[in-house]
Design a protein around this motif. Structure first.
Motif, PDB file in Angstrom:
ATOM      1  N   VAL A 108       0.820  -1.214   0.000  1.00  0.00           N
ATOM      2  CA  VAL A 108       0.000   0.000   0.000  1.00  0.00           C
ATOM      3  C   VAL A 108       0.852   1.262   0.000  1.00  0.00           C
ATOM      4  CG1 VAL A 108      -1.796   1.286   1.223  1.00  0.00           C
ATOM      5  CG2 VAL A 108      -1.906  -1.216   1.095  1.00  0.00           C
ATOM      6  N   SER A 125      -0.316   8.298  -4.112  1.00  0.00           N
ATOM      7  CA  SER A 125       0.523   7.395  -3.322  1.00  0.00           C
ATOM      8  C   SER A 125       1.980   7.434  -3.750  1.00  0.00           C
ATOM      9  CB  SER A 125       0.008   5.962  -3.455  1.00  0.00           C
ATOM     10  OG  SER A 125       0.179   5.512  -4.793  1.00  0.00           O
ATOM     11  N   GLN A 128       4.063   2.211  -3.767  1.00  0.00           N
ATOM     12  CA  GLN A 128       3.310   1.049  -4.216  1.00  0.00           C
ATOM     13  C   GLN A 128       4.080   0.381  -5.348  1.00  0.00           C
ATOM     14  OE1 GLN A 128      -0.724   2.192  -5.174  1.00  0.00           O
ATOM     15  NE2 GLN A 128      -1.216   2.602  -3.038  1.00  0.00           N
TER      16      GLN A 128
END
Length: 140
Positions: A108, A125, A128
């Motif tokens: 994640v 993000s 990842q």
């Protein structure tokens, strides 16, 4: 030949604010705009990816009312944790931050969540096994 995902199409309540959001937060560019069935249809793409994946948005949709624990989202990878923090600060100032930056175990990584003007959730993000730096990370 196997199927290839090429686009996602969404009806949105306000076309211009959604175009501005994806331009300002996601660095997407309008690559095509045309009239369609009494309205405008806009194709957005990341620079250099115009022929591989686009977001198609059209007016006439209802605003989505997702719960804070609904993790349905579009995901964008960024080049660093600092870039995630910058997006989160920008979204907090605009009142559209839904998930403050957080760090979760691989795969994640570090991410935040932002609500687009149509109510869709967008994740930004770093870390990842997709996007910048992913070549060095195996997918479990």
């Amino acid at each position: 030949m196997l199927p290839t995902l090429t686009h996602i199409a969404l009806h949105v309540p306000d076309l211009d604010t959604c175009v501005a959001f994806y331009r300002d937060y996601c660095a997407m560019q309008v690559i095509h705009r045309r009239a369609g069935k009494g309205s405008q249809i806009v194709w957005l793409a990341e620079p250099g990816k115009e022929h591989s994946f686009i977001l198609v948005i059209m007016p006439g949709g209802q605003a989505r009312q997702l719960a804070s624990d609904d993790y349905s989202h579009f995901g964008f990878a960024l080049e660093s944790r600092a870039a995630v923090d910058q997006i989160a600060a920008k979204a907090a100032a605009a009142g559209c931050l839904i998930w403050p930056p957080r760090d979760e175990p691989y795969p994640v990584g570090y991410y935040c969540g932002v609500r687009d003007p149509a109510g869709n959730y967008v994740e930004f993000s770093y870390g990842q096994p997709l996007g910048p730096g992913s070549e060095a990370m195996p997918i479990p």
